[in-house]
Design a protein around this motif. Structure first.
Motif, PDB file in Angstrom:
ATOM      1  N   GLN A 110      -5.437 105.936  83.453  1.00 11.35           N
ATOM      2  CA  GLN A 110      -5.998 105.771  84.790  1.00 11.35           C
ATOM      3  C   GLN A 110      -6.051 104.295  85.183  1.00 11.35           C
ATOM      4  OE1 GLN A 110      -6.639 108.345  86.730  1.00 11.35           O
ATOM      5  NE2 GLN A 110      -6.261 109.852  85.108  1.00 11.35           N
ATOM      6  N   LEU A 111      -6.431 103.469  84.232  1.00 14.09           N
ATOM      7  CA  LEU A 111      -6.559 102.031  84.467  1.00 14.09           C
ATOM      8  C   LEU A 111      -5.208 101.410  84.822  1.00 14.09           C
ATOM      9  CD1 LEU A 111      -9.132 100.199  84.143  1.00 14.09           C
ATOM     10  CD2 LEU A 111      -8.175  99.502  81.961  1.00 14.09           C
ATOM     11  N   TYR A 112      -4.180 101.772  84.052  1.00 10.74           N
ATOM     12  CA  TYR A 112      -2.859 101.187  84.277  1.00 10.74           C
ATOM     13  C   TYR A 112      -2.241 101.695  85.576  1.00 10.74           C
ATOM     14  CZ  TYR A 112      -3.352  99.750  79.401  1.00 10.74           C
ATOM     15  OH  TYR A 112      -3.803  99.190  78.226  1.00 10.74           O
ATOM     16  N   LYS A 113      -2.510 102.952  85.916  1.00 14.63           N
ATOM     17  CA  LYS A 113      -2.029 103.451  87.206  1.00 14.63           C
ATOM     18  C   LYS A 113      -2.677 102.674  88.356  1.00 14.63           C
ATOM     19  CE  LYS A 113      -2.880 107.888  86.792  1.00 14.63           C
ATOM     20  NZ  LYS A 113      -2.921 109.322  87.194  1.00 14.63           N
ATOM     21  N   LEU A 114      -3.952 102.358  88.193  1.00 19.49           N
ATOM     22  CA  LEU A 114      -4.639 101.554  89.210  1.00 19.49           C
ATOM     23  C   LEU A 114      -4.011 100.175  89.343  1.00 19.49           C
ATOM     24  CD1 LEU A 114      -8.436 102.248  88.684  1.00 19.49           C
ATOM     25  CD2 LEU A 114      -7.164 102.515  90.812  1.00 19.49           C
ATOM     26  N   ALA A 115      -3.774  99.537  88.193  1.00 20.56           N
ATOM     27  CA  ALA A 115      -3.165  98.204  88.216  1.00 20.56           C
ATOM     28  C   ALA A 115      -1.807  98.256  88.908  1.00 20.56           C
ATOM     29  CB  ALA A 115      -3.027  97.672  86.792  1.00 20.56           C
ATOM     30  N   ARG A 116      -1.041  99.283  88.606  1.00 22.86           N
ATOM     31  CA  ARG A 116       0.288  99.436  89.225  1.00 22.86           C
ATOM     32  C   ARG A 116       0.158  99.674  90.731  1.00 22.86           C
ATOM     33  NH1 ARG A 116       3.829 104.025  86.542  1.00 22.86           N
ATOM     34  NH2 ARG A 116       2.279 105.340  87.586  1.00 22.86           N
ATOM     35  N   SER A 117      -0.801 100.515  91.114  1.00 21.07           N
ATOM     36  CA  SER A 117      -1.004 100.800  92.534  1.00 21.07           C
ATOM     37  C   SER A 117      -1.476  99.564  93.291  1.00 21.07           C
ATOM     38  CB  SER A 117      -2.020 101.933  92.676  1.00 21.07           C
ATOM     39  OG  SER A 117      -2.369 102.135  94.026  1.00 21.07           O
ATOM     40  N   PHE A 118      -2.462  98.848  92.721  1.00 21.24           N
ATOM     41  CA  PHE A 118      -2.989  97.647  93.372  1.00 21.24           C
ATOM     42  C   PHE A 118      -1.910  96.561  93.496  1.00 21.24           C
ATOM     43  CE2 PHE A 118      -7.884  97.952  92.687  1.00 21.24           C
ATOM     44  CZ  PHE A 118      -7.883  99.199  93.287  1.00 21.24           C
ATOM     45  N   ALA A 119      -1.019  96.478  92.511  1.00 23.44           N
ATOM     46  CA  ALA A 119       0.037  95.462  92.550  1.00 23.44           C
ATOM     47  C   ALA A 119       1.007  95.728  93.696  1.00 23.44           C
ATOM     48  CB  ALA A 119       0.784  95.439  91.221  1.00 23.44           C
ATOM     49  N   ASN A 120       1.159  97.006  94.096  1.00 17.59           N
ATOM     50  CA  ASN A 120       1.972  97.384  95.253  1.00 17.59           C
ATOM     51  C   ASN A 120       3.381  96.788  95.183  1.00 17.59           C
ATOM     52  OD1 ASN A 120       2.496  98.644  97.719  1.00 17.59           O
ATOM     53  ND2 ASN A 120       1.829  96.854  98.902  1.00 17.59           N
ATOM     54  N   LEU A 121       4.031  97.017  94.059  1.00 17.32           N
ATOM     55  CA  LEU A 121       5.335  96.413  93.814  1.00 17.32           C
ATOM     56  C   LEU A 121       6.437  97.141  94.583  1.00 17.32           C
ATOM     57  CD1 LEU A 121       4.918  95.920  89.957  1.00 17.32           C
ATOM     58  CD2 LEU A 121       4.563  94.221  91.767  1.00 17.32           C
ATOM     59  N   GLN A 122       7.356  96.342  95.120  1.00 16.98           N
ATOM     60  CA  GLN A 122       8.466  96.886  95.901  1.00 16.98           C
ATOM     61  C   GLN A 122       9.797  96.790  95.167  1.00 16.98           C
ATOM     62  OE1 GLN A 122       7.603  98.385  98.890  1.00 16.98           O
ATOM     63  NE2 GLN A 122       5.564  97.905  98.053  1.00 16.98           N
ATOM     64  N   GLY A 123       9.797  96.152  93.995  1.00 25.26           N
ATOM     65  CA  GLY A 123      11.014  96.083  93.198  1.00 25.26           C
ATOM     66  C   GLY A 123      11.655  94.717  93.118  1.00 25.26           C
ATOM     67  N   ASP A 124      11.203  93.773  93.930  1.00 20.86           N
ATOM     68  CA  ASP A 124      11.825  92.450  93.926  1.00 20.86           C
ATOM     69  C   ASP A 124      10.859  91.342  93.507  1.00 20.86           C
ATOM     70  OD1 ASP A 124      10.211  92.626  96.122  1.00 20.86           O
ATOM     71  OD2 ASP A 124      11.628  91.705  97.523  1.00 20.86           O
ATOM     72  N   GLU A 125       9.685  91.723  92.973  1.00 23.16           N
ATOM     73  CA  GLU A 125       8.666  90.729  92.636  1.00 23.16           C
ATOM     74  C   GLU A 125       8.799  90.215  91.205  1.00 23.16           C
ATOM     75  OE1 GLU A 125       6.738  93.657  95.555  1.00 23.16           O
ATOM     76  OE2 GLU A 125       7.973  93.782  93.732  1.00 23.16           O
ATOM     77  N   VAL A 126       8.347  88.978  91.026  1.00 20.59           N
ATOM     78  CA  VAL A 126       8.103  88.421  89.694  1.00 20.59           C
ATOM     79  C   VAL A 126       6.611  88.591  89.422  1.00 20.59           C
ATOM     80  CG1 VAL A 126       8.078  86.348  88.252  1.00 20.59           C
ATOM     81  CG2 VAL A 126       9.984  86.756  89.835  1.00 20.59           C
ATOM     82  N   VAL A 127       6.283  89.242  88.305  1.00 16.37           N
ATOM     83  CA  VAL A 127       4.899  89.523  87.956  1.00 16.37           C
ATOM     84  C   VAL A 127       4.546  88.806  86.661  1.00 16.37           C
ATOM     85  CG1 VAL A 127       3.189  91.311  87.447  1.00 16.37           C
ATOM     86  CG2 VAL A 127       5.081  91.806  89.020  1.00 16.37           C
ATOM     87  N   TYR A 128       3.415  88.100  86.638  1.00 17.72           N
ATOM     88  CA  TYR A 128       2.883  87.545  85.403  1.00 17.72           C
ATOM     89  C   TYR A 128       1.755  88.464  84.930  1.00 17.72           C
ATOM     90  CZ  TYR A 128       5.250  82.973  85.832  1.00 17.72           C
ATOM     91  OH  TYR A 128       6.183  81.977  85.901  1.00 17.72           O
ATOM     92  N   ASP A 129       1.832  88.873  83.670  1.00 20.49           N
ATOM     93  CA  ASP A 129       0.790  89.697  83.069  1.00 20.49           C
ATOM     94  C   ASP A 129       0.072  88.847  82.026  1.00 20.49           C
ATOM     95  OD1 ASP A 129      -0.792  91.869  82.312  1.00 20.49           O
ATOM     96  OD2 ASP A 129       0.656  92.549  80.820  1.00 20.49           O
ATOM     97  N   LEU A 130      -1.117  88.358  82.382  1.00 20.38           N
ATOM     98  CA  LEU A 130      -1.859  87.469  81.495  1.00 20.38           C
ATOM     99  C   LEU A 130      -2.751  88.279  80.561  1.00 20.38           C
ATOM    100  CD1 LEU A 130      -2.923  84.711  84.075  1.00 20.38           C
ATOM    101  CD2 LEU A 130      -0.722  85.036  82.905  1.00 20.38           C
TER     102      LEU A 130
END
Length: 479
Positions: A315-335
């Motif tokens: 549930q937590l990771y789905k939230l993180a993915r949803s909040f990030a609202n990625l469209q496929g062209d982003e660079v994401v840093y996971d700290l």
């Protein structure tokens, strides 16, 4: 309410018939006496109790209950026989629906008191589907200092002080033997009870944490949703001179529990129980277990961190993915990426994911997890985040469009917060197991970011702990 008069110092202050008003942070409740606020553990709102003061400051006191005159109508019957002694599951006497309300309020209070910034949207807490047997990891301790009841102490009898179980709160050496624990599913209880009996029958010495002698020190059991079981036995340093006893213990576990897929041990000569700097020896099976999430497989080694409530982690990771609202062209840093679970979970929705973590072994696990899931756009680096995020690193990997951060309980180092302010990613998704430190960090980020929404998640039923996910959005910044 009639207070007894103090008798020389605060340890003798007793307050009579105090009504407990409401829940507060860290599982404590609040009561009032005259103009003083009193923080009290191990009670429920509505209880009427006598309190013994344990700490007295200018504007508040801390106290513990010593006699209950009236029990709150909201109380429910605890299901565990160890309730009130063991340090876990301290909210069993609170109905689960109310636990969720208190946890939600805890997040609100922290962001109002510490964050001091407008919250766009406060979403209702996500409950845990399972409220017992939800953990996939437990660590039990052997000790020659079993906790004794008042009756046992008063009897003057000579008791067997060996114990395998959990620490009594605020006591490093006293252990309460556990008959049945409701936190981890089978075969956790069976393994613990069998090893306890075997050690006693075969005279394998329990560890003495005061004098630092003895063989059996800790028992770690990890289970997974793929039905794999990892068992790690930690021995004291003298086990190095008695390899036959080590083999005796490990062979017993292998033969008695064929469901153990990863059987390992550690010999620890140190005076503390930490083993991250020690080699782990594989005795039988494979050196890891595997968790499944959607179509991804996550390999977990003995030293690897993985969320202990796997169902709620999803549930937590789905939230993180949803909040990030990625469209496929982003660079994401996971700290604070750990073993790369969030990074690999969201990688298919991003152009590039860069995970950074202090623990080198965890980073190696993250790379393995990317490989076994055919993920080619995630990169992982070990090091101190505030030092890794330098100009050379940013030039090599591009600045992030989105940052996901999931720090430990003490939150992010101020230098890391400053780095995030400099990076100016359009969105920050902040996952936290401590809303107080999260609110503190968000307050600092408030120089450039707005809080769009907050989503609490209950990872640990019957405790005061709550996970929270915050979405922050960069304000329009005028150069």
């Amino acid at each position: 309410m009639i207070p007894l008069q103090p008798m020389g110092n605060r340890k003798n202050i007793v307050l009579k018939e105090i009504r407990i008003d409401r829940m507060a942070a860290e599982g404590k409740c609040i009561a009032h006496h005259e103009d003083m606020v009193i923080f009290v553990k191990d009670v429920a709102p509505g209880d009427v109790v006598d309190l013994k003061v344990t700490k007295k400051k200018k504007s508040f006191m801390e106290a513990k209950p010593i006699h209950f005159h009236q029990l709150s109508s909201i109380r429910t019957e605890p299901f565990c026989s160890h309730f009130g002694i063991c340090g876990g599951c301290k909210w069993q006497h609170i109905p689960y629906e109310l636990q969720l309300q208190y946890k939600q309020q805890q997040v609100v209070d922290n962001f109002e008191r510490i964050g001091k910034a407008p919250i766009g949207e406060m979403l209702p807490i996500i409950p845990s589907e399972e409220t017992t047997y939800y953990r996939n990891k437990l660590e039990y301790t052997f000790s020659t200092h079993r906790w004794l009841t008042r009756e046992e102490i008063g009897s003057g009898a000579d008791f067997d002080r060996r114990a395998l179980g959990f620490h009594i709160p605020q006591s490093f050496e006293k252990i309460i033997p556990i008959v049945h624990c409701y936190l981890q599913p089978d075969p956790s209880n069976a393994i613990r009870l069998a090893l306890d009996e075997f050690a006693r029958t075969h005279d394998i010495p329990f560890y003495d944490p005061v004098n630092h002698v003895g063989m059996l020190r800790n028992l770690i059991i990890r289970t997974s949703n793929t039905q794999e079981v990892m068992v790690i036995v930690q021995f004291g340093g003298e086990a190095a001179n008695h390899p036959e006893k080590v083999r005796q213990v490990m062979q017993f576990l292998q033969e008695s529990f064929p469901e153990i897929t990863s059987l390992q041990y550690i010999i620890n000569p140190k005076k503390n129980d930490t083993y991250f700097d020690l080699p782990v020896e594989l005795y039988h099976g494979i050196p890891h277990i595997t968790e499944k999430m959607e179509d991804l497989m996550f390999r977990i080694s003995p030293k690897a961190f993985y969320q202990t409530n796997a169902q709620q982690a999803y549930q937590l990771y789905k939230l993180a993915r949803s909040f990030a609202n990625l469209q496929g062209d982003e660079v994401v840093y996971d700290l604070y990426t750990g073993t790369g679970t969030i990074a690999n979970f969201i990688a298919r929705q991003a152009r590039q994911v860069v995970g950074i973590e202090y623990v080198e072994d965890a980073i190696e696990d993250a790379k393995v997890n990317a490989k076994i899931n055919d993920i080619t756009n995630s990169l992982f680096y070990a090091g101190d985040i505030k030092e890794v995020l330098n100009e050379q690193f940013l030039a090599t990997h591009e600045r992030p469009d989105v940052v996901i951060t999931d720090p430990p309980r003490n939150g992010m180092h101020p230098d890391v917060v400053q780095k995030l302010l400099e990076l100016q990613a359009s969105r920050i998704v902040y996952v936290s197991c401590n809303p107080a430190t999260q609110a503190r960090d968000v307050a600092m980020l408030g120089q450039k970011y707005d809080v769009i929404k907050l989503q609490p998640v209950d990872m640990f039923p019957h405790t005061h702990h709550v996970e929270n996910v915050a979405l922050l959005s960069l304000r329009d910044v005028i150069p």
